[in-house]
Design a protein around this motif. Structure first.
Motif, PDB file in Angstrom:
ATOM      1  N   ASP A   1      38.098  37.209  40.698  1.00 25.70           N
ATOM      2  CA  ASP A   1      38.855  36.868  41.913  1.00 25.70           C
ATOM      3  C   ASP A   1      40.031  35.937  41.635  1.00 25.70           C
ATOM      4  N   PRO A   2      39.795  34.749  41.037  1.00 24.48           N
ATOM      5  CA  PRO A   2      40.939  33.866  40.807  1.00 24.48           C
ATOM      6  C   PRO A   2      41.948  34.440  39.828  1.00 24.48           C
ATOM      7  N   ILE A   3      41.464  35.145  38.802  1.00 22.69           N
ATOM      8  CA  ILE A   3      42.362  35.714  37.791  1.00 22.69           C
ATOM      9  C   ILE A   3      43.343  36.690  38.438  1.00 22.69           C
ATOM     10  N   LEU A   4      42.818  37.600  39.261  1.00 20.77           N
ATOM     11  CA  LEU A   4      43.677  38.589  39.904  1.00 20.77           C
ATOM     12  C   LEU A   4      44.529  37.975  41.002  1.00 20.77           C
ATOM     13  N   THR A   5      44.016  36.920  41.612  1.00 17.00           N
ATOM     14  CA  THR A   5      44.785  36.245  42.672  1.00 17.00           C
ATOM     15  C   THR A   5      45.987  35.517  42.093  1.00 17.00           C
ATOM     16  N   TRP A   6      45.796  34.762  40.991  1.00 17.27           N
ATOM     17  CA  TRP A   6      46.977  34.097  40.423  1.00 17.27           C
ATOM     18  C   TRP A   6      47.931  35.118  39.812  1.00 17.27           C
ATOM     19  N   HIS A   7      47.417  36.286  39.427  1.00 16.43           N
ATOM     20  CA  HIS A   7      48.290  37.360  38.932  1.00 16.43           C
ATOM     21  C   HIS A   7      49.160  37.912  40.063  1.00 16.43           C
ATOM     22  N   VAL A   8      48.551  38.197  41.188  1.00 17.94           N
ATOM     23  CA  VAL A   8      49.285  38.761  42.331  1.00 17.94           C
ATOM     24  C   VAL A   8      50.265  37.744  42.912  1.00 17.94           C
ATOM     25  N   PHE A   9      49.877  36.477  42.905  1.00 20.85           N
ATOM     26  CA  PHE A   9      50.727  35.424  43.462  1.00 20.85           C
ATOM     27  C   PHE A   9      51.430  34.630  42.361  1.00 20.85           C
ATOM     28  N   ALA A  10      51.870  35.316  41.325  1.00 13.61           N
ATOM     29  CA  ALA A  10      52.502  34.646  40.185  1.00 13.61           C
ATOM     30  C   ALA A  10      53.721  33.819  40.605  1.00 13.61           C
ATOM     31  N   LYS A  11      54.489  34.324  41.554  1.00 18.11           N
ATOM     32  CA  LYS A  11      55.703  33.620  41.984  1.00 18.11           C
ATOM     33  C   LYS A  11      55.391  32.377  42.804  1.00 18.11           C
ATOM     34  N   GLU A  12      54.191  32.332  43.374  1.00 18.43           N
ATOM     35  CA  GLU A  12      53.837  31.209  44.251  1.00 18.43           C
ATOM     36  C   GLU A  12      53.222  30.020  43.505  1.00 18.43           C
ATOM     37  N   ASN A  13      52.960  30.181  42.202  1.00 22.00           N
ATOM     38  CA  ASN A  13      52.384  29.082  41.395  1.00 22.00           C
ATOM     39  C   ASN A  13      51.148  28.470  42.044  1.00 22.00           C
ATOM     40  N   LEU A  14      50.066  29.228  42.083  1.00 18.14           N
ATOM     41  CA  LEU A  14      48.833  28.715  42.668  1.00 18.14           C
ATOM     42  C   LEU A  14      48.080  27.839  41.674  1.00 18.14           C
ATOM     43  N   SER A  15      47.530  26.745  42.179  1.00 15.71           N
ATOM     44  CA  SER A  15      46.596  25.928  41.407  1.00 15.71           C
ATOM     45  C   SER A  15      45.260  25.974  42.136  1.00 15.71           C
ATOM     46  N   PHE A  16      44.221  26.362  41.424  1.00 15.10           N
ATOM     47  CA  PHE A  16      42.904  26.545  42.034  1.00 15.10           C
ATOM     48  C   PHE A  16      42.035  25.304  41.913  1.00 15.10           C
ATOM     49  N   ILE A  17      41.213  25.097  42.919  1.00 14.81           N
ATOM     50  CA  ILE A  17      40.102  24.162  42.797  1.00 14.81           C
ATOM     51  C   ILE A  17      38.932  24.983  42.274  1.00 14.81           C
ATOM     52  N   SER A  18      38.381  24.550  41.145  1.00 12.04           N
ATOM     53  CA  SER A  18      37.417  25.394  40.450  1.00 12.04           C
ATOM     54  C   SER A  18      36.260  24.562  39.905  1.00 12.04           C
ATOM     55  N   LYS A  19      35.179  25.244  39.548  1.00 17.49           N
ATOM     56  CA  LYS A  19      34.030  24.527  39.002  1.00 17.49           C
ATOM     57  C   LYS A  19      34.357  24.039  37.587  1.00 17.49           C
ATOM     58  N   PRO A  20      33.801  22.896  37.175  1.00 20.44           N
ATOM     59  CA  PRO A  20      34.126  22.291  35.882  1.00 20.44           C
ATOM     60  C   PRO A  20      33.890  23.210  34.684  1.00 20.44           C
TER      61      PRO A  20
END
Length: 247
Positions: free
Chosen positions: A91-110
């Motif tokens: 999910d996050p991998i494909l999401t940051w791929h699709v939103f590459a122009k938006e520069n997403l930073s995820f809150i993620s598990k350690p």
């Protein structure tokens, strides 16, 4: 002519097989030399963001994932908080791929920051680990996310379910993460993802079809002062209606 074509294809395949390990080593060296895992980065790196997006694009091609996105025209021009359901580690991998122009930073598990190579790259791209067992540390992560948005460093993405959901419907939301949008005074982009759970089962025999739908954008003035549990219920209902094909 047939023999020539055969040898051209043969050497292209050899080059591709050789390229991937070398590229992985290149990413590894960059992360090892230029990323300090003990440092909290509050400025995005264009270089590491490029490495992240470029390597992800290659992986998506190799794994044969086809992504269809609806609702992109709804995206706000400025920074935002993206919320989505969570079905798979893809999910996050494909999401940051699709939103590459938006520069997403995820809150993620350690644990994700311990993944070889990519743990360092996402750390340098301002991804944030959250310790849900420690409320004080979790609050610090929320505050950092607010700061990243306010300082126009990155938009932030969260999974309110908190973990991957292997069943039907949605897991209970951690509503507190919605405070990020309220405090940063930015819109909430509501999205659903479908088809990522099947990727592991499909590869390498079948192409995977992934569907992403941007359902709505809740403007700052609409979410201001609303209790986060009320906001969470509204977003969950929106997501469920889409996942169940009601809209």
């Amino acid at each position: 002519m047939g023999t020539v074509i055969f040898w051209i294809i043969f050497w292209i395949l050899i080059a591709a097989v050789a390229f991937l390990p070398l590229y992985f080593i290149f990413l590894f060296i960059n992360g090892l030399l230029f990323v300090n895992m003990k440092k909290e980065y509050n400025e995005d790196s264009k270089y590491f963001r490029f490495l992240l997006n470029n390597s992800t694009a290659i992986a998506v091609k190799l794994i044969r994932i086809h992504i269809s996105l609806t609702g992109r025209e709804k995206l706000p021009k400025g920074r935002f908080l993206l919320v989505s359901n969570h079905r798979s580690k893809f999910d996050p991998i494909l999401t940051w791929h699709v939103f590459a122009k938006e520069n997403l930073s995820f809150i993620s598990k350690p644990e994700n920051f311990k993944v070889p190579v990519y743990g360092r790259i996402i750390h340098r791209c301002c991804f944030m680990p959250i310790d849900r067992e420690n409320p004080r540390k979790a609050l610090k992560t929320i505050q950092r996310a607010i700061s990243l948005i306010k300082n126009d460093v990155a938009s932030v993405a969260v999974y309110p379910e908190g973990t991957r959901n292997y069943g039907e419907g949605l897991l209970p939301f951690h509503a507190a993460v919605l405070k990020i949008a309220q405090k940063a005074e930015v819109p909430i982009v509501v999205m659903t993802v479908q088809g990522t759970y099947e990727i592991q089962k499909n590869y390498p025999w079948k192409r995977s079809e992934v569907k992403m739908d941007i359902l709505d954008v809740l403007p700052p003035e609409e979410i201001k002062g609303v209790k986060t549990n009320v906001l969470a219920d509204k977003i969950a209902e929106m997501m469920l209606n889409n996942l169940e094909g009601k809209e």
